[in-house]
Design a protein around this motif. Structure first.
Motif, PDB file in Angstrom:
ATOM      1  N   THR A  14      -7.294  -8.391  -1.674  1.00 28.04           N
ATOM      2  CA  THR A  14      -6.236  -8.329  -2.946  1.00 28.04           C
ATOM      3  C   THR A  14      -6.259  -6.825  -3.421  1.00 28.04           C
ATOM      4  OG1 THR A  14      -8.005  -8.728  -4.553  1.00 28.04           O
ATOM      5  CG2 THR A  14      -7.373 -10.796  -3.799  1.00 28.04           C
ATOM      6  N   GLY A  15      -5.105  -7.051  -4.520  1.00 26.65           N
ATOM      7  CA  GLY A  15      -4.570  -5.624  -4.741  1.00 26.65           C
ATOM      8  C   GLY A  15      -5.250  -4.564  -5.474  1.00 26.65           C
ATOM      9  N   GLY A  16      -6.237  -3.966  -5.050  1.00 23.88           N
ATOM     10  CA  GLY A  16      -7.027  -3.099  -5.787  1.00 23.88           C
ATOM     11  C   GLY A  16      -6.869  -1.738  -4.862  1.00 23.88           C
ATOM     12  N   ILE A  17      -7.302  -0.752  -5.404  1.00 23.53           N
ATOM     13  CA  ILE A  17      -7.436   0.525  -4.649  1.00 23.53           C
ATOM     14  C   ILE A  17      -8.658   0.429  -3.581  1.00 23.53           C
ATOM     15  CG2 ILE A  17      -8.526   2.804  -5.067  1.00 23.53           C
ATOM     16  CD1 ILE A  17      -5.677   3.049  -5.663  1.00 23.53           C
ATOM     17  N   THR A  41      -3.309 -10.791  -0.277  1.00 22.94           N
ATOM     18  CA  THR A  41      -2.119 -11.101  -1.303  1.00 22.94           C
ATOM     19  C   THR A  41      -0.895 -10.237  -1.144  1.00 22.94           C
ATOM     20  OG1 THR A  41      -3.133  -9.627  -2.877  1.00 22.94           O
ATOM     21  CG2 THR A  41      -3.853 -11.853  -2.964  1.00 22.94           C
ATOM     22  N   ASN A  43       0.244  -8.314  -3.027  1.00 20.56           N
ATOM     23  CA  ASN A  43      -0.193  -7.062  -3.681  1.00 20.56           C
ATOM     24  C   ASN A  43      -0.953  -6.116  -3.032  1.00 20.56           C
ATOM     25  OD1 ASN A  43       1.780  -7.059  -5.896  1.00 20.56           O
ATOM     26  ND2 ASN A  43       0.163  -8.279  -7.053  1.00 20.56           N
ATOM     27  N   ALA A  44      -2.033  -6.705  -2.031  1.00 21.99           N
ATOM     28  CA  ALA A  44      -2.887  -6.036  -1.477  1.00 21.99           C
ATOM     29  C   ALA A  44      -2.170  -5.178  -0.371  1.00 21.99           C
ATOM     30  CB  ALA A  44      -3.723  -7.155  -0.617  1.00 21.99           C
ATOM     31  N   PHE A  47      -1.880  -1.779  -0.557  1.00 19.13           N
ATOM     32  CA  PHE A  47      -2.802  -0.683  -0.640  1.00 19.13           C
ATOM     33  C   PHE A  47      -3.684  -0.742   0.759  1.00 19.13           C
ATOM     34  CE2 PHE A  47      -2.843  -2.366  -4.814  1.00 19.13           C
ATOM     35  CZ  PHE A  47      -3.047  -1.265  -5.666  1.00 19.13           C
ATOM     36  N   THR A  89      -9.583  -8.544  -7.442  1.00 22.62           N
ATOM     37  CA  THR A  89      -9.150  -7.928  -8.647  1.00 22.62           C
ATOM     38  C   THR A  89      -9.474  -9.048  -9.829  1.00 22.62           C
ATOM     39  OG1 THR A  89      -6.922  -9.287  -8.241  1.00 22.62           O
ATOM     40  CG2 THR A  89      -7.220  -6.942  -7.626  1.00 22.62           C
ATOM     41  N   PHE A  90      -9.309  -8.105 -11.067  1.00 17.50           N
ATOM     42  CA  PHE A  90      -9.274  -8.891 -12.210  1.00 17.50           C
ATOM     43  C   PHE A  90      -8.521 -10.223 -12.236  1.00 17.50           C
ATOM     44  CE2 PHE A  90      -8.113  -9.943 -16.567  1.00 17.50           C
ATOM     45  CZ  PHE A  90      -9.224  -9.467 -17.290  1.00 17.50           C
ATOM     46  N   PHE A  92      -6.995 -11.677  -9.752  1.00 12.15           N
ATOM     47  CA  PHE A  92      -7.567 -12.655  -8.525  1.00 12.15           C
ATOM     48  C   PHE A  92      -8.490 -13.771  -9.179  1.00 12.15           C
ATOM     49  CE2 PHE A  92      -8.731 -14.967  -4.668  1.00 12.15           C
ATOM     50  CZ  PHE A  92      -7.683 -15.388  -4.197  1.00 12.15           C
ATOM     51  N   ALA A 121     -13.941  -5.352  -8.092  1.00  6.70           N
ATOM     52  CA  ALA A 121     -13.613  -3.694  -8.049  1.00  6.70           C
ATOM     53  C   ALA A 121     -12.444  -3.422  -8.936  1.00  6.70           C
ATOM     54  CB  ALA A 121     -13.117  -3.310  -6.729  1.00  6.70           C
ATOM     55  N   MET A 122     -12.616  -2.728 -10.028  1.00  7.92           N
ATOM     56  CA  MET A 122     -11.883  -2.537 -10.984  1.00  7.92           C
ATOM     57  C   MET A 122     -12.354  -1.439 -12.139  1.00  7.92           C
ATOM     58  SD  MET A 122     -12.338  -6.145 -13.056  1.00  7.92           S
ATOM     59  CE  MET A 122     -12.456  -6.801 -11.287  1.00  7.92           C
ATOM     60  N   MET A 126     -11.943  -2.885 -17.475  1.00  9.83           N
ATOM     61  CA  MET A 126     -11.554  -4.147 -16.894  1.00  9.83           C
ATOM     62  C   MET A 126     -12.600  -4.950 -16.683  1.00  9.83           C
ATOM     63  SD  MET A 126      -8.304  -3.182 -14.524  1.00  9.83           S
ATOM     64  CE  MET A 126      -7.605  -4.768 -14.213  1.00  9.83           C
TER      65      MET A 126
HETATM   66  C1  LIG Z   1      -2.484   1.783  -8.281  1.00 11.13           C
HETATM   67  C2  LIG Z   1      -3.028   0.623  -8.679  1.00 11.13           C
HETATM   68  C3  LIG Z   1      -4.478   0.276  -8.686  1.00 11.13           C
HETATM   69  C4  LIG Z   1      -5.181  -0.943  -8.996  1.00 11.13           C
HETATM   70  N1  LIG Z   1      -6.223  -1.008  -8.787  1.00 11.13           N
HETATM   71  C5  LIG Z   1      -6.785  -2.244  -9.492  1.00 11.13           C
HETATM   72  C6  LIG Z   1      -8.304  -2.423  -9.254  1.00 11.13           C
HETATM   73  O1  LIG Z   1      -8.773  -1.774  -8.453  1.00 11.13           O
HETATM   74  N2  LIG Z   1      -8.677  -3.510  -9.654  1.00 11.13           N
HETATM   75  C7  LIG Z   1      -8.009  -4.564 -10.383  1.00 11.13           C
HETATM   76  O2  LIG Z   1      -8.491  -5.607 -10.508  1.00 11.13           O
HETATM   77  N3  LIG Z   1      -6.665  -4.404 -10.314  1.00 11.13           N
HETATM   78  C8  LIG Z   1      -6.059  -3.386  -9.827  1.00 11.13           C
HETATM   79  N4  LIG Z   1      -4.621  -3.049 -10.057  1.00 11.13           N
HETATM   80  C9  LIG Z   1      -3.822  -3.989 -10.568  1.00 11.13           C
HETATM   81  C10 LIG Z   1      -3.557  -5.129  -9.680  1.00 11.13           C
HETATM   82  O3  LIG Z   1      -2.858  -4.577  -8.585  1.00 11.13           O
HETATM   83  C11 LIG Z   1      -2.640  -6.237 -10.432  1.00 11.13           C
HETATM   84  O4  LIG Z   1      -3.499  -7.071 -11.243  1.00 11.13           O
HETATM   85  C12 LIG Z   1      -2.001  -7.116  -9.284  1.00 11.13           C
HETATM   86  O5  LIG Z   1      -1.395  -8.148  -9.915  1.00 11.13           O
HETATM   87  C13 LIG Z   1      -3.137  -8.018  -8.597  1.00 11.13           C
HETATM   88  O6  LIG Z   1      -2.950  -8.896  -7.605  1.00 11.13           O
HETATM   89  P1  LIG Z   1      -3.570  -9.821  -6.706  1.00 11.13           P
HETATM   90  O7  LIG Z   1      -4.737 -10.196  -7.366  1.00 11.13           O
HETATM   91  O8  LIG Z   1      -2.642 -11.120  -6.378  1.00 11.13           O
HETATM   92  O9  LIG Z   1      -3.701  -9.071  -5.574  1.00 11.13           O
HETATM   93  C14 LIG Z   1      -4.065  -1.833  -9.696  1.00 11.13           C
HETATM   94  C15 LIG Z   1      -2.630  -1.622  -9.739  1.00 11.13           C
HETATM   95  C16 LIG Z   1      -2.102  -0.391  -9.252  1.00 11.13           C
HETATM   96  C17 LIG Z   1      -0.714  -0.231  -9.527  1.00 11.13           C
END
Ligand SMILES: Cc1cc2nc3c(=O)[nH]c(=O)nc-3n(C[C@H](O)[C@H](O)[C@H](O)COP(=O)(O)O)c2cc1C
Length: 386
Positions: A14-17, A41, A43-44, A47, A89-90, A92, A121-122, A126
Protein backbone atom coordinates in the motif's frame (compact mmCIF):
# COMPACT_ATOMS: atom_id res chain seq x y z
CA UNK A 1 14.29 -24.64 9.35
CA UNK A 2 12.84 -22.76 6.38
CA UNK A 3 9.09 -22.31 6.59
CA UNK A 4 9.05 -20.16 3.43
CA UNK A 5 10.11 -23.01 1.16
CA UNK A 6 7.33 -24.06 -1.24
CA UNK A 7 4.82 -21.58 0.24
CA UNK A 8 2.90 -18.85 -1.60
CA UNK A 9 2.80 -15.41 -0.01
CA UNK A 10 0.45 -12.82 -1.36
CA UNK A 11 2.27 -9.57 -0.71
CA UNK A 12 -0.05 -6.58 -0.54
CA UNK A 13 1.74 -3.25 -0.96
CA UNK A 14 0.00 0.00 0.00
CA UNK A 15 0.96 3.66 -0.46
CA UNK A 16 3.60 4.43 2.14
CA UNK A 17 7.28 5.37 1.92
CA UNK A 18 8.30 1.98 3.35
CA UNK A 19 7.15 0.39 0.06
CA UNK A 20 10.70 1.10 -1.16
CA UNK A 21 11.90 -1.78 1.07
CA UNK A 22 9.52 -4.25 -0.56
CA UNK A 23 11.72 -5.38 -3.50
CA UNK A 24 14.30 -6.67 -0.96
CA UNK A 25 11.57 -8.49 0.94
CA UNK A 26 10.44 -10.15 -2.30
CA UNK A 27 14.00 -11.12 -3.22
CA UNK A 28 14.64 -12.66 0.19
CA UNK A 29 11.49 -14.83 0.05
CA UNK A 30 12.27 -15.96 -3.51
CA UNK A 31 15.88 -16.79 -2.53
CA UNK A 32 14.48 -18.99 0.21
CA UNK A 33 12.33 -20.82 -2.36
CA UNK A 34 9.03 -19.15 -1.53
CA UNK A 35 6.64 -17.78 -4.15
CA UNK A 36 5.58 -14.12 -3.86
CA UNK A 37 2.58 -12.66 -5.68
CA UNK A 38 2.71 -8.87 -5.29
CA UNK A 39 -0.56 -6.92 -5.36
CA UNK A 40 -0.30 -3.13 -5.29
CA UNK A 41 -2.85 -0.46 -4.47
CA UNK A 42 -2.99 2.44 -6.96
CA UNK A 43 -1.18 4.69 -4.45
CA UNK A 44 1.53 2.07 -3.80
CA UNK A 45 2.57 2.46 -7.46
CA UNK A 46 3.78 5.99 -6.61
CA UNK A 47 6.35 4.51 -4.18
CA UNK A 48 7.48 1.31 -5.94
CA UNK A 49 6.92 0.40 -9.57
CA UNK A 50 5.02 -2.73 -10.65
CA UNK A 51 7.91 -3.44 -13.06
CA UNK A 52 10.44 -3.73 -10.21
CA UNK A 53 8.20 -6.13 -8.30
CA UNK A 54 7.53 -8.17 -11.46
CA UNK A 55 11.27 -8.59 -11.99
CA UNK A 56 11.99 -9.50 -8.35
CA UNK A 57 9.03 -11.89 -7.96
CA UNK A 58 8.86 -13.36 -11.46
CA UNK A 59 5.06 -12.87 -11.30
CA UNK A 60 2.80 -10.71 -13.45
CA UNK A 61 1.20 -7.82 -11.54
CA UNK A 62 -2.54 -8.44 -11.56
CA UNK A 63 -5.44 -5.97 -11.57
CA UNK A 64 -9.03 -6.29 -10.33
CA UNK A 65 -10.49 -5.67 -13.79
CA UNK A 66 -8.51 -7.56 -16.39
CA UNK A 67 -9.37 -8.64 -19.92
CA UNK A 68 -10.62 -11.26 -20.42
CA UNK A 69 -12.63 -10.61 -17.30
CA UNK A 70 -12.33 -13.10 -14.40
CA UNK A 71 -12.61 -12.95 -10.61
CA UNK A 72 -8.82 -12.57 -10.06
CA UNK A 73 -9.40 -11.71 -6.38
CA UNK A 74 -11.08 -15.06 -5.74
CA UNK A 75 -8.42 -17.14 -7.48
CA UNK A 76 -5.55 -15.28 -5.73
CA UNK A 77 -7.33 -15.50 -2.37
CA UNK A 78 -7.46 -19.26 -2.70
CA UNK A 79 -3.92 -19.67 -4.06
CA UNK A 80 -1.98 -18.16 -1.16
CA UNK A 81 -0.84 -19.63 2.18
CA UNK A 82 -0.63 -16.18 3.74
CA UNK A 83 -1.43 -12.56 2.95
CA UNK A 84 1.19 -10.06 4.14
CA UNK A 85 0.36 -6.36 3.76
CA UNK A 86 3.67 -4.49 3.94
CA UNK A 87 3.65 -1.58 4.33
CA UNK A 88 0.09 -1.24 5.63
CA UNK A 89 -1.08 2.38 5.57
CA UNK A 90 -3.38 4.07 8.07
CA UNK A 91 -5.87 4.32 5.22
CA UNK A 92 -5.74 0.66 4.22
CA UNK A 93 -6.11 -0.66 7.78
CA UNK A 94 -9.16 1.61 8.16
CA UNK A 95 -10.57 0.32 4.90
CA UNK A 96 -10.34 -3.34 5.96
CA UNK A 97 -11.81 -2.45 9.36
CA UNK A 98 -14.75 -0.79 7.62
CA UNK A 99 -15.32 -3.81 5.38
CA UNK A 100 -14.59 -1.96 2.14
CA UNK A 101 -13.53 -3.98 -0.90
CA UNK A 102 -12.92 -1.53 -3.74
CA UNK A 103 -9.61 -2.71 -5.22
CA UNK A 104 -7.85 -6.04 -5.84
CA UNK A 105 -6.04 -6.15 -2.49
CA UNK A 106 -9.05 -5.33 -0.32
CA UNK A 107 -11.25 -7.71 -2.35
CA UNK A 108 -8.90 -10.64 -1.93
CA UNK A 109 -8.50 -9.96 1.81
CA UNK A 110 -12.30 -10.07 2.01
CA UNK A 111 -12.28 -13.40 0.16
CA UNK A 112 -9.29 -15.24 1.61
CA UNK A 113 -9.39 -17.93 4.28
CA UNK A 114 -5.60 -17.74 4.78
CA UNK A 115 -4.04 -15.77 7.66
CA UNK A 116 -3.65 -12.02 7.06
CA UNK A 117 -0.66 -10.21 8.55
CA UNK A 118 -0.31 -6.41 8.48
CA UNK A 119 3.01 -4.56 8.84
CA UNK A 120 1.93 -0.98 9.65
CA UNK A 121 4.23 1.90 8.69
CA UNK A 122 3.44 5.54 9.28
CA UNK A 123 4.23 8.79 11.08
CA UNK A 124 4.27 8.46 14.90
CA UNK A 125 1.13 10.60 15.40
CA UNK A 126 -0.76 8.59 12.79
CA UNK A 127 0.38 5.40 14.59
CA UNK A 128 -0.81 6.69 17.99
CA UNK A 129 -4.11 7.97 16.55
CA UNK A 130 -6.93 6.42 18.61
CA UNK A 131 -8.98 5.62 15.50
CA UNK A 132 -6.13 3.48 14.12
CA UNK A 133 -5.49 1.85 17.50
CA UNK A 134 -9.17 1.00 17.83
CA UNK A 135 -9.22 -0.41 14.29
CA UNK A 136 -6.18 -2.60 15.01
CA UNK A 137 -7.64 -3.86 18.29
CA UNK A 138 -10.92 -4.79 16.67
CA UNK A 139 -9.25 -6.40 13.64
CA UNK A 140 -7.04 -8.43 16.03
CA UNK A 141 -10.13 -9.65 17.83
CA UNK A 142 -11.36 -10.92 14.45
CA UNK A 143 -8.14 -12.90 13.89
CA UNK A 144 -6.09 -10.47 11.78
CA UNK A 145 -2.44 -10.23 12.90
CA UNK A 146 -0.22 -7.14 13.20
CA UNK A 147 3.55 -6.82 13.23
CA UNK A 148 4.26 -4.05 15.74
CA UNK A 149 6.26 -1.24 14.11
CA UNK A 150 9.66 -0.30 15.48
CA UNK A 151 11.01 3.00 16.81
CA UNK A 152 13.56 5.23 15.14
CA UNK A 153 13.94 7.91 12.46
CA UNK A 154 10.79 8.21 10.32
CA UNK A 155 10.66 9.22 6.64
CA UNK A 156 8.83 12.45 7.59
CA UNK A 157 11.96 13.61 9.46
CA UNK A 158 10.57 12.93 12.93
CA UNK A 159 11.73 10.27 15.36
CA UNK A 160 9.48 7.75 17.12
CA UNK A 161 7.26 4.70 16.80
CA UNK A 162 5.82 3.82 13.39
CA UNK A 163 8.74 2.49 11.30
CA UNK A 164 7.98 -0.66 9.38
CA UNK A 165 10.13 -3.53 10.65
CA UNK A 166 13.21 -4.37 8.61
CA UNK A 167 13.05 -7.24 6.10
CA UNK A 168 14.67 -9.96 8.33
CA UNK A 169 12.22 -9.12 11.12
CA UNK A 170 9.18 -9.14 8.83
CA UNK A 171 10.27 -12.59 7.69
CA UNK A 172 10.43 -13.87 11.27
CA UNK A 173 6.74 -13.00 11.68
CA UNK A 174 5.89 -14.55 8.32
CA UNK A 175 7.73 -17.76 9.21
CA UNK A 176 6.04 -17.87 12.61
CA UNK A 177 2.67 -17.65 10.89
CA UNK A 178 3.59 -20.40 8.42
CA UNK A 179 5.18 -22.69 11.02
CA UNK A 180 2.98 -25.78 11.47
CA UNK A 181 4.10 -26.34 15.10
CA UNK A 182 2.46 -23.89 17.51
CA UNK A 183 2.27 -25.90 20.71
CA UNK A 184 4.63 -23.60 22.64
CA UNK A 185 2.12 -20.72 22.43
CA UNK A 186 1.91 -19.05 25.80
CA UNK A 187 5.22 -20.55 27.03
CA UNK A 188 7.95 -18.22 28.25
CA UNK A 189 11.49 -19.18 27.25
CA UNK A 190 14.71 -17.68 28.60
CA UNK A 191 17.82 -18.38 26.51
CA UNK A 192 21.45 -17.59 27.32
CA UNK A 193 24.00 -17.35 24.54
CA UNK A 194 27.42 -16.09 23.46
CA UNK A 195 30.56 -16.24 25.58
CA UNK A 196 31.48 -14.59 28.84
CA UNK A 197 34.74 -12.71 29.31
CA UNK A 198 36.80 -12.29 32.46
CA UNK A 199 39.31 -9.51 33.03
CA UNK A 200 42.94 -10.41 33.60
CA UNK A 201 43.99 -6.77 33.96
CA UNK A 202 42.43 -3.42 32.84
CA UNK A 203 42.98 -4.23 29.14
CA UNK A 204 43.08 -8.01 28.74
CA UNK A 205 40.33 -10.61 28.97
CA UNK A 206 39.96 -14.39 28.88
CA UNK A 207 37.04 -15.43 26.72
CA UNK A 208 36.05 -18.20 24.27
CA UNK A 209 35.10 -18.57 20.60
CA UNK A 210 31.33 -18.78 21.09
CA UNK A 211 29.55 -16.74 18.38
CA UNK A 212 26.01 -16.70 19.81
CA UNK A 213 24.77 -18.38 16.61
CA UNK A 214 23.21 -21.35 18.42
CA UNK A 215 21.34 -19.06 20.82
CA UNK A 216 20.04 -16.97 17.91
CA UNK A 217 18.91 -20.13 16.10
CA UNK A 218 17.16 -21.31 19.26
CA UNK A 219 15.45 -17.99 19.84
CA UNK A 220 14.05 -18.07 16.30
CA UNK A 221 12.95 -21.71 16.61
CA UNK A 222 11.11 -21.06 19.90
CA UNK A 223 9.54 -17.91 18.42
CA UNK A 224 8.29 -19.86 15.38
CA UNK A 225 6.74 -22.48 17.69
CA UNK A 226 4.73 -19.71 19.35
CA UNK A 227 6.77 -19.03 22.52
CA UNK A 228 7.58 -15.68 24.10
CA UNK A 229 11.37 -15.41 24.27
CA UNK A 230 13.99 -13.41 26.14
CA UNK A 231 17.75 -13.54 25.64
CA UNK A 232 20.71 -13.02 27.93
CA UNK A 233 23.79 -12.60 25.75
CA UNK A 234 27.48 -12.57 26.50
CA UNK A 235 29.95 -11.40 23.84
CA UNK A 236 28.63 -12.45 20.41
CA UNK A 237 29.16 -11.98 16.68
CA UNK A 238 25.58 -12.23 15.40
CA UNK A 239 22.94 -9.50 14.95
CA UNK A 240 20.00 -10.11 17.24
CA UNK A 241 16.75 -8.89 15.60
CA UNK A 242 15.32 -5.99 17.59
CA UNK A 243 11.99 -7.78 18.13
CA UNK A 244 13.68 -9.99 20.76
CA UNK A 245 14.36 -8.50 24.19
CA UNK A 246 18.05 -8.91 25.05
CA UNK A 247 20.06 -8.30 28.19
CA UNK A 248 23.74 -7.99 27.39
CA UNK A 249 26.24 -9.21 29.98
CA UNK A 250 30.02 -9.59 30.05
CA UNK A 251 31.22 -11.69 32.95
CA UNK A 252 30.09 -14.94 34.62
CA UNK A 253 28.96 -12.89 37.61
CA UNK A 254 26.78 -10.65 35.40
CA UNK A 255 25.41 -13.74 33.61
CA UNK A 256 24.58 -15.31 36.98
CA UNK A 257 22.78 -12.18 38.23
CA UNK A 258 20.79 -11.87 34.96
CA UNK A 259 19.72 -15.53 34.97
CA UNK A 260 18.72 -15.40 38.64
CA UNK A 261 16.63 -12.26 38.13
CA UNK A 262 14.80 -13.59 35.01
CA UNK A 263 14.44 -17.22 36.13
CA UNK A 264 11.11 -16.73 37.90
CA UNK A 265 9.59 -15.36 34.66
CA UNK A 266 10.31 -18.38 32.46
CA UNK A 267 8.74 -21.81 31.95
CA UNK A 268 11.73 -23.09 29.98
CA UNK A 269 15.38 -22.13 30.52
CA UNK A 270 17.97 -22.91 27.83
CA UNK A 271 21.56 -22.36 28.93
CA UNK A 272 23.34 -22.23 25.57
CA UNK A 273 25.96 -19.65 26.59
CA UNK A 274 29.62 -20.68 26.80
CA UNK A 275 30.14 -19.53 30.37
CA UNK A 276 33.69 -19.43 31.66
CA UNK A 277 34.59 -22.21 34.09
CA UNK A 278 37.39 -20.12 35.60
CA UNK A 279 37.83 -16.56 36.79
CA UNK A 280 41.38 -15.13 36.77
CA UNK A 281 42.73 -13.14 39.68
CA UNK A 282 42.45 -9.59 38.24
CA UNK A 283 45.53 -7.34 38.38
CA UNK A 284 44.73 -3.69 39.12
CA UNK A 285 47.34 -2.40 36.68
CA UNK A 286 48.24 -3.53 33.16
CA UNK A 287 50.67 -6.44 33.34
CA UNK A 288 54.04 -5.40 31.84
CA UNK A 289 55.32 -7.42 28.92
CA UNK A 290 58.66 -9.26 28.86
CA UNK A 291 58.65 -11.62 31.83
CA UNK A 292 57.00 -15.04 31.98
CA UNK A 293 53.95 -14.83 34.26
CA UNK A 294 51.54 -17.27 35.89
CA UNK A 295 47.81 -16.56 35.96
CA UNK A 296 45.90 -17.77 39.00
CA UNK A 297 42.40 -19.03 38.10
CA UNK A 298 39.63 -19.84 40.55
CA UNK A 299 36.52 -21.87 39.66
CA UNK A 300 33.58 -19.77 38.43
CA UNK A 301 30.14 -20.15 40.07
CA UNK A 302 28.01 -22.94 38.60
CA UNK A 303 24.83 -21.06 37.66
CA UNK A 304 22.71 -24.19 37.12
CA UNK A 305 23.38 -25.39 40.66
CA UNK A 306 21.94 -22.13 42.08
CA UNK A 307 18.48 -22.54 40.51
CA UNK A 308 15.35 -24.02 42.08
CA UNK A 309 14.49 -26.28 39.16
CA UNK A 310 11.03 -27.40 40.27
CA UNK A 311 8.23 -26.73 37.75
CA UNK A 312 10.70 -25.47 35.15
CA UNK A 313 12.02 -27.27 32.09
CA UNK A 314 15.79 -26.81 32.00
CA UNK A 315 18.05 -27.39 29.02
CA UNK A 316 21.84 -27.48 29.35
CA UNK A 317 24.56 -27.48 26.70
CA UNK A 318 27.67 -29.57 27.03
CA UNK A 319 30.78 -28.84 24.95
CA UNK A 320 33.27 -31.67 25.03
CA UNK A 321 36.65 -32.63 23.55
CA UNK A 322 35.82 -36.35 23.83
CA UNK A 323 33.22 -38.81 25.16
CA UNK A 324 30.50 -36.42 23.99
CA UNK A 325 27.59 -38.76 24.70
CA UNK A 326 28.91 -40.00 28.05
CA UNK A 327 29.74 -36.50 29.29
CA UNK A 328 26.36 -35.20 28.16
CA UNK A 329 24.56 -37.98 30.06
CA UNK A 330 26.67 -37.26 33.14
CA UNK A 331 25.73 -33.56 32.99
CA UNK A 332 22.02 -34.39 32.59
CA UNK A 333 22.06 -36.55 35.72
CA UNK A 334 24.45 -34.55 37.88
CA UNK A 335 22.69 -31.22 37.28
CA UNK A 336 19.18 -32.72 37.22
CA UNK A 337 18.39 -31.30 33.78
CA UNK A 338 15.48 -32.22 31.51
CA UNK A 339 17.49 -32.16 28.29
CA UNK A 340 21.13 -31.75 27.33
CA UNK A 341 22.56 -31.03 23.91
CA UNK A 342 26.09 -32.40 23.95
CA UNK A 343 28.38 -31.29 21.12
CA UNK A 344 32.08 -31.42 20.23
CA UNK A 345 34.38 -28.39 20.66
CA UNK A 346 34.93 -28.16 16.88
CA UNK A 347 31.42 -26.68 16.35
CA UNK A 348 32.20 -23.60 18.46
CA UNK A 349 31.80 -20.43 16.38
CA UNK A 350 30.75 -22.28 13.18
CA UNK A 351 27.55 -22.30 11.08
CA UNK A 352 27.02 -26.05 11.47
CA UNK A 353 26.81 -28.32 14.46
CA UNK A 354 26.41 -31.96 15.43
CA UNK A 355 25.88 -33.83 18.66
CA UNK A 356 23.36 -35.66 20.82
CA UNK A 357 20.00 -34.53 22.12
CA UNK A 358 19.90 -36.37 25.44
CA UNK A 359 16.88 -36.76 27.69
CA UNK A 360 16.24 -39.09 30.64
CA UNK A 361 14.72 -41.69 28.31
CA UNK A 362 16.74 -41.58 25.11
CA UNK A 363 19.43 -39.93 23.08
CA UNK A 364 19.35 -38.91 19.42
CA UNK A 365 22.24 -37.97 17.14
CA UNK A 366 21.62 -34.84 15.07
CA UNK A 367 23.68 -32.75 12.66
CA UNK A 368 23.18 -29.85 10.25
CA UNK A 369 23.02 -26.08 10.38
CA UNK A 370 22.57 -24.60 13.84
CA UNK A 371 19.07 -23.53 12.71
CA UNK A 372 18.15 -27.11 11.79
CA UNK A 373 19.51 -28.54 15.04
CA UNK A 374 17.81 -25.79 17.08
CA UNK A 375 14.51 -26.82 15.47
CA UNK A 376 15.15 -30.49 16.40
CA UNK A 377 15.80 -29.44 20.01
CA UNK A 378 12.59 -27.40 20.08
CA UNK A 379 10.56 -30.31 18.66
CA UNK A 380 11.99 -32.57 21.37
CA UNK A 381 10.99 -30.03 24.04
CA UNK A 382 7.50 -29.76 22.51
CA UNK A 383 7.08 -33.53 22.71
CA UNK A 384 8.19 -33.54 26.36
CA UNK A 385 6.19 -30.54 27.59
CA UNK A 386 2.85 -30.71 25.78
C1 LIG B 1 5.09 11.14 0.37
C2 LIG B 1 3.98 10.44 1.09
C3 LIG B 1 4.30 9.48 2.01
C4 LIG B 1 3.29 8.80 2.69
N1 LIG B 1 3.64 7.85 3.61
C5 LIG B 1 2.67 7.22 4.29
C6 LIG B 1 3.01 6.25 5.26
O1 LIG B 1 4.20 5.94 5.49
N2 LIG B 1 2.02 5.61 5.95
C7 LIG B 1 0.70 5.93 5.71
O2 LIG B 1 -0.16 5.34 6.39
N3 LIG B 1 0.36 6.83 4.79
C8 LIG B 1 1.29 7.48 4.07
N4 LIG B 1 0.94 8.42 3.13
C9 LIG B 1 -0.48 8.65 2.87
C10 LIG B 1 -1.08 7.57 1.96
O3 LIG B 1 -0.35 7.52 0.74
C11 LIG B 1 -2.54 7.85 1.71
O4 LIG B 1 -3.28 7.63 2.89
C12 LIG B 1 -3.12 7.00 0.61
O5 LIG B 1 -4.50 7.25 0.50
C13 LIG B 1 -2.91 5.50 0.89
O6 LIG B 1 -3.51 4.72 -0.12
P1 LIG B 1 -3.63 3.14 -0.04
O7 LIG B 1 -3.85 2.82 1.40
O8 LIG B 1 -4.79 2.77 -0.90
O9 LIG B 1 -2.38 2.61 -0.61
C14 LIG B 1 1.93 9.11 2.41
C15 LIG B 1 1.63 10.06 1.46
C16 LIG B 1 2.63 10.73 0.81
C17 LIG B 1 2.27 11.77 -0.21
Amino acid sequence: MNFLCGRTILLGVTGGIAACKVPFLVREIVERNGRVIPVLTENAKKFVTPEVLEVFSGERIRELFERPSSPVHISLAGECDLVLVAPATFNFIGKIHAGIADDLLSCLIAATRSPVLFAPAMNKNMWRNPVLQRNIKELESLGYKFIPPGEGPLACGEEGEGRMREVPELLLFVERELCPEKRLSGKKVLITGGGTEEEVDPVRVITNRSSGRMALSLVKAFFFAGAEVKLIMGRHEVDIPSIFPVKNVRTVEEMKEAVLSEFEWCDILVMAAAVSDFIPERKKEKIKKGKEITLKLKPAPDILSLLQKKKKFIVGFSLESRNILKEGKRKLEEKKLDLVFSNPVKVLGGEETEGYIITGKKERKVSGTKEDVAWEIVLEIVSMTT
